[in-house]
Design an enzyme around this catalytic site. Sequence first.
Site, PDB file in Angstrom:
ATOM      1  N   GLU A 175       0.830  -1.214   0.000  1.00  0.00           N
ATOM      2  CA  GLU A 175       0.000   0.000   0.000  1.00  0.00           C
ATOM      3  C   GLU A 175       0.861   1.259   0.000  1.00  0.00           C
ATOM      4  O   GLU A 175       0.686   2.156   0.833  1.00  0.00           O
ATOM      5  CB  GLU A 175      -0.974  -0.004   1.188  1.00  0.00           C
ATOM      6  N   GLU A 374      -5.679  -8.346  -0.984  1.00  0.00           N
ATOM      7  CA  GLU A 374      -6.383  -8.091   0.275  1.00  0.00           C
ATOM      8  C   GLU A 374      -7.819  -7.709  -0.039  1.00  0.00           C
ATOM      9  O   GLU A 374      -8.067  -6.914  -0.943  1.00  0.00           O
ATOM     10  CB  GLU A 374      -5.773  -6.917   1.059  1.00  0.00           C
TER      11      GLU A 374
END
Length: 475
Positions: A175, A374
Amino acid sequence: MAFSKNFLWGGAVAAHQFEGGWQAGGKGVSIADVMTAGANGVPREITDGVIPGKNYPNHEAIDFYDRYKDDVKLFAELGLKCFRTSIAWSRIFPQGDEALPNEAGLAFYDKLFDELLKYHIQPVITLSHFEMPYHLVKAYGGWRNRKLIDFFTHYAEVVFKRYKDKVTYWMTFNEINNQTSGMNDWSLFTNSGLQIQPGENAELLMYRASHHELVASALAVQIGHRINPNFMIGSMFSTGPVYPASPDPKDTMKAQRLMQANCWYADVQCKGKYPAWLKHYFAVKNYDIGITLADEDILKAGTVDYIGFSYYASHVVKAAADEPADYMTPGRDIEVKNPTLSRSDWGWEIDPIGLRVTLNWFSQRFDLPLFIVENGLGAFDRLDGDRIHDGYRIDYLKKHIEQMALAVNEDGVDLLGYTPWGIIDLVSAGTGQMDKRYGLIYVDKNDAGKGSLKRLKKDSFYWYQNLIRHNGNQL
Ligand code: P53
């Protein structure tokens, strides 16, 4: 409708959120080790080193470090084809700036990968997932410092060489884009080990740190491909569509600029160059990011093989009444509740179609294989004897997988796999809580750190097991 035979059904975690053993086998202190437990809406405190008496949930986490054999056995029973985790950088280089790696740390991941491979579960590995060695923050100021590029690429080279026959799928930085979308103390610290001092320009430092990470990532891609040409080395972004709150074109402009700002890292990692609007922004702001010609060549030569991303929620925005001409000023974004969606207990908007939107957006823009690394629902679970009836989690996963199937079968998206987040309950990254649960496997431990650490299979465990058995064709 069908997923390919090789589709990678899996589960995802990150080392610091589940391993524990924070000082085992010579591991150094990581940035996750100096973050206390927060609560829903209460941010985690970042302390100056480890202070006795404070509650640091990552120190023990769920003690996977000692229980990995039993846990991997559960993953095998679940039928996972792959398992996404990260290597804790501070197990390999406890301080981050050593010349030689810590053999005990390397040996731990050998044992873990061997255990997974024994059950034909492929490890999918993130190199840096919010857990850099804390020493690099104290001694170098984190990623604001260019020296971090050398430390990181050295670390990457060591683990690429060591595990070249055990791991094929890698990701560089987890991320990486949180720091631009959030730009708060938490995201600056977890992404880049940045602590902003009074008088410093957080935005400028964030862009500099990001640039150093992007150069390091591109170098790692090149190093990895030299070590094993079959490596698939990907990027990892936090995603989610940003919808305009109304048909007012200003809201569309605002939504588009936010998408650009959330995703500019993808332009660099997938196309090998900065997008025009951002270069222009640096010039207007007079930001000296330190992008050299050599850096530009490195970025060009180190584009990723696939796009890994997390997807949890979408967002709705409205332009501010005094929205500046560049639509960029942080803090002016006006988030609006989406009246068509429901929310998790933590206020995250649940939007399965948004996953299809996201898959299409990335696929069309970059023409690379995608990997959903995810996705999941953080929720309170209630024990009923020794069962957990988490129909809400099954419902969430089912609806997202349905949209994923549509993206593959109707839209022709090239999708490598799906690894739901927190396949086993673990410490929340954002809040440090245990009771914000994502797992299909329950872990008996609560926010106060109390519990037997016993593992229990939730209803969702059996549901996902059946889904994998039928390769996603029986939702
Ligand atoms: P938690 C938002 C906020 C915090 C972390 O999050 C996030 C996101 C999602 O964009 O990132 C990922 O634990 C992250 C994981 C994390 C997971 O989302 O705050 O890669 O480490 O645990 C879920 O509920």
